[in-house]
Write a protein that holds these residues in place. Structure first.
Motif, PDB file in Angstrom:
ATOM      1  N   VAL A 199     -43.012  61.307 -51.357  1.00 33.19           N
ATOM      2  CA  VAL A 199     -43.116  62.765 -51.288  1.00 33.19           C
ATOM      3  C   VAL A 199     -44.168  63.235 -52.278  1.00 33.19           C
ATOM      4  O   VAL A 199     -44.147  62.827 -53.449  1.00 33.19           O
ATOM      5  CB  VAL A 199     -41.764  63.443 -51.606  1.00 33.19           C
ATOM      6  CG1 VAL A 199     -41.911  64.967 -51.590  1.00 33.19           C
ATOM      7  CG2 VAL A 199     -40.696  63.005 -50.615  1.00 33.19           C
ATOM      8  N   VAL A 200     -45.070  64.080 -51.822  1.00 32.57           N
ATOM      9  CA  VAL A 200     -46.061  64.725 -52.682  1.00 32.57           C
ATOM     10  C   VAL A 200     -45.782  66.219 -52.683  1.00 32.57           C
ATOM     11  O   VAL A 200     -45.696  66.835 -51.617  1.00 32.57           O
ATOM     12  CB  VAL A 200     -47.500  64.456 -52.193  1.00 32.57           C
ATOM     13  CG1 VAL A 200     -48.508  65.170 -53.097  1.00 32.57           C
ATOM     14  CG2 VAL A 200     -47.788  62.962 -52.143  1.00 32.57           C
ATOM     15  N   VAL A 201     -45.638  66.787 -53.876  1.00 30.05           N
ATOM     16  CA  VAL A 201     -45.385  68.224 -54.014  1.00 30.05           C
ATOM     17  C   VAL A 201     -46.616  68.881 -54.619  1.00 30.05           C
ATOM     18  O   VAL A 201     -47.072  68.494 -55.707  1.00 30.05           O
ATOM     19  CB  VAL A 201     -44.170  68.498 -54.918  1.00 30.05           C
ATOM     20  CG1 VAL A 201     -43.951  69.999 -55.066  1.00 30.05           C
ATOM     21  CG2 VAL A 201     -42.921  67.831 -54.358  1.00 30.05           C
ATOM     22  N   ASN A 202     -47.158  69.863 -53.917  1.00 31.67           N
ATOM     23  CA  ASN A 202     -48.265  70.659 -54.435  1.00 31.67           C
ATOM     24  C   ASN A 202     -47.747  72.043 -54.788  1.00 31.67           C
ATOM     25  O   ASN A 202     -47.119  72.706 -53.952  1.00 31.67           O
ATOM     26  CB  ASN A 202     -49.400  70.744 -53.416  1.00 31.67           C
ATOM     27  CG  ASN A 202     -50.113  69.412 -53.249  1.00 31.67           C
ATOM     28  OD1 ASN A 202     -50.084  68.568 -54.142  1.00 31.67           O
ATOM     29  ND2 ASN A 202     -50.753  69.218 -52.108  1.00 31.67           N
ATOM     30  N   SER A 251     -47.106  58.814 -41.212  1.00 30.40           N
ATOM     31  CA  SER A 251     -47.317  57.778 -42.219  1.00 30.40           C
ATOM     32  C   SER A 251     -46.086  57.484 -43.063  1.00 30.40           C
ATOM     33  O   SER A 251     -46.064  56.482 -43.792  1.00 30.40           O
ATOM     34  CB  SER A 251     -48.451  58.209 -43.159  1.00 30.40           C
ATOM     35  OG  SER A 251     -48.035  59.322 -43.954  1.00 30.40           O
ATOM     36  N   GLY A 252     -45.106  58.360 -43.021  1.00 32.30           N
ATOM     37  CA  GLY A 252     -43.963  58.217 -43.919  1.00 32.30           C
ATOM     38  C   GLY A 252     -44.136  58.955 -45.228  1.00 32.30           C
ATOM     39  O   GLY A 252     -43.232  58.985 -46.070  1.00 32.30           O
ATOM     40  N   VAL A 253     -45.310  59.564 -45.420  1.00 33.43           N
ATOM     41  CA  VAL A 253     -45.558  60.373 -46.613  1.00 33.43           C
ATOM     42  C   VAL A 253     -45.311  61.840 -46.258  1.00 33.43           C
ATOM     43  O   VAL A 253     -45.852  62.345 -45.268  1.00 33.43           O
ATOM     44  CB  VAL A 253     -47.003  60.205 -47.126  1.00 33.43           C
ATOM     45  CG1 VAL A 253     -47.215  61.047 -48.380  1.00 33.43           C
ATOM     46  CG2 VAL A 253     -47.297  58.745 -47.412  1.00 33.43           C
ATOM     47  N   GLN A 254     -44.486  62.492 -47.046  1.00 28.37           N
ATOM     48  CA  GLN A 254     -44.134  63.889 -46.800  1.00 28.37           C
ATOM     49  C   GLN A 254     -44.802  64.776 -47.842  1.00 28.37           C
ATOM     50  O   GLN A 254     -44.771  64.469 -49.038  1.00 28.37           O
ATOM     51  CB  GLN A 254     -42.621  64.070 -46.859  1.00 28.37           C
ATOM     52  CG  GLN A 254     -41.872  63.163 -45.898  1.00 28.37           C
ATOM     53  CD  GLN A 254     -40.377  63.259 -46.072  1.00 28.37           C
ATOM     54  OE1 GLN A 254     -39.760  64.271 -45.720  1.00 28.37           O
ATOM     55  NE2 GLN A 254     -39.766  62.215 -46.618  1.00 28.37           N
ATOM     56  N   LEU A 255     -45.408  65.862 -47.381  1.00 25.48           N
ATOM     57  CA  LEU A 255     -46.065  66.800 -48.295  1.00 25.48           C
ATOM     58  C   LEU A 255     -45.321  68.125 -48.300  1.00 25.48           C
ATOM     59  O   LEU A 255     -44.979  68.660 -47.244  1.00 25.48           O
ATOM     60  CB  LEU A 255     -47.523  67.032 -47.889  1.00 25.48           C
ATOM     61  CG  LEU A 255     -48.462  65.899 -48.335  1.00 25.48           C
ATOM     62  CD1 LEU A 255     -48.667  64.906 -47.219  1.00 25.48           C
ATOM     63  CD2 LEU A 255     -49.788  66.453 -48.838  1.00 25.48           C
ATOM     64  N   ARG A 274     -35.317  64.702 -45.997  1.00 29.05           N
ATOM     65  CA  ARG A 274     -36.455  65.342 -45.333  1.00 29.05           C
ATOM     66  C   ARG A 274     -36.684  66.704 -45.961  1.00 29.05           C
ATOM     67  O   ARG A 274     -36.156  67.714 -45.515  1.00 29.05           O
ATOM     68  CB  ARG A 274     -36.180  65.497 -43.829  1.00 29.05           C
ATOM     69  CG  ARG A 274     -36.035  64.203 -43.069  1.00 29.05           C
ATOM     70  CD  ARG A 274     -37.331  63.426 -42.976  1.00 29.05           C
ATOM     71  NE  ARG A 274     -38.398  64.182 -42.315  1.00 29.05           N
ATOM     72  CZ  ARG A 274     -39.649  63.740 -42.174  1.00 29.05           C
ATOM     73  NH1 ARG A 274     -39.982  62.551 -42.653  1.00 29.05           N
ATOM     74  NH2 ARG A 274     -40.551  64.464 -41.569  1.00 29.05           N
ATOM     75  N   PRO A 275     -37.453  66.761 -47.026  1.00 30.23           N
ATOM     76  CA  PRO A 275     -37.682  68.055 -47.681  1.00 30.23           C
ATOM     77  C   PRO A 275     -38.462  69.008 -46.790  1.00 30.23           C
ATOM     78  O   PRO A 275     -39.237  68.556 -45.934  1.00 30.23           O
ATOM     79  CB  PRO A 275     -38.495  67.675 -48.923  1.00 30.23           C
ATOM     80  CG  PRO A 275     -39.132  66.374 -48.584  1.00 30.23           C
ATOM     81  CD  PRO A 275     -38.169  65.665 -47.688  1.00 30.23           C
ATOM     82  N   PRO A 276     -38.269  70.306 -46.958  1.00 28.58           N
ATOM     83  CA  PRO A 276     -39.012  71.279 -46.145  1.00 28.58           C
ATOM     84  C   PRO A 276     -40.499  71.237 -46.459  1.00 28.58           C
ATOM     85  O   PRO A 276     -40.907  70.836 -47.551  1.00 28.58           O
ATOM     86  CB  PRO A 276     -38.392  72.620 -46.559  1.00 28.58           C
ATOM     87  CG  PRO A 276     -37.823  72.373 -47.920  1.00 28.58           C
ATOM     88  CD  PRO A 276     -37.362  70.945 -47.928  1.00 28.58           C
TER      89      PRO A 276
END
Length: 268
Positions: free
Chosen positions: A136-139, A177-181, A237-239
């Motif tokens: 998970v990447v959080v911006n 990709s399995g990466v969640q932003l 699964r974050p929003p």
């Protein structure tokens, strides 16, 4: 055991304010931390304090505007823990309150470089290392992320609009990709960056006059947003986007402030 136990979490710009509070909360939930900030001694001091409390933490200095330093931060996380589970692009810069052309061009440029370029560097470093493992990447978003006008905070607002668009675009590019932003807007927080805000020019000085009232109505301690982000990170699964001070949030703050005012009148 919590959903964050043993998760490897990298946070940029986390030696002060919201980032420091966030690190404390995820550490209490068993996460393993990679601490970073522009001042290496400050970052190491924070990590040492966490280790003294039994938290698994390492630290390094990192200016997010320098790509090589961000890559080194990611390399440290992987070399130490074998992977990165969560990366929070928290480093941010603001400018004084004032019209765009009353600002010092260097301050304007710094806000753009930290907020936009720094988010690009961090997202790139995280996503490219998460492709095999997911993550998970959080911006961090903010005022202006809806691409609306942000007069008197032009540089900050423009960069947050960019971050929002960039985050949405990368999310689509790596959807399988399995990466969640996640784009996370913490709202107005009572940190030194807010309480120490200054103005430039006559127009900026005028805008600062109602600032104390705006803070009283809409600002929360950073713990409020940090707790909310922790809850987001605990989800499988974050929003895609969270906004603590959108229209609904702003209305709640206004109602809460009015209720406090009424109670204050009754108390007298």
């Amino acid at each position: 055991m919590t959903a964050l136990t043993d998760k490897v979490i990298v946070v940029t710009g986390c030696t002060q304010g919201f980032g420091r509070v966030l690190v404390g909360l995820v550490a209490a939930r068993g996460a393993r931390l990679v601490i970073s900030g522009p001042w290496p001694d400050e970052a190491e001091e924070q990590a040492a304090d966490l280790r003294a409390r039994g938290v698994d933490a390492v630290a390094t200095g990192c200016d997010v505007t320098v790509a090589d330093q961000v890559e080194s931060l990611a390399d440290l996380a992987v070399a130490t823990y074998g992977r990165i589970d969560i990366w929070v692009n928290n480093a941010a810069a603001s400018t004084p309150v004032g019209r765009a052309f009353d600002l010092d061009p260097g301050e304007f440029r710094r806000a753009i470089e930290v907020n936009a370029l720094g988010t690009f560097h961090g997202t790139r470093a995280a996503v490219t290392r998460m492709l095999d493992t997911g993550g998970v990447v959080v911006n961090i978003l903010g005022r202006g992320d809806n691409a609306g006008p942000t007069p008197y905070t032009t540089a900050y607002g423009a960069t947050k609009a960019w971050v929002a668009g960039f985050t949405s675009s990368v999310r689509k590019e790596y959807a399988d990709s399995g990466v969640q932003l996640v784009g996370f807007n913490p709202g107005m927080m009572l940190t030194d960056k807010l309480t120490g805000a200054r103005a430039v020019g006559e127009a900026g000085e005028r805008m600062m006059k109602p600032f104390a009232k705006v803070q009283a109505v809409f600002a929360d301690p950073p713990e409020v947003a940090a707790e909310r982000l922790v809850a987001v990170l605990e989800k499988d699964r974050p929003p895609a986007k969270v906004n603590l001070l959108g229209p609904v949030g702003a209305s709640r703050h206004a109602v809460r402030y009015a209720a406090r005012a009424v109670r204050g009148v009754k108390a007298r």
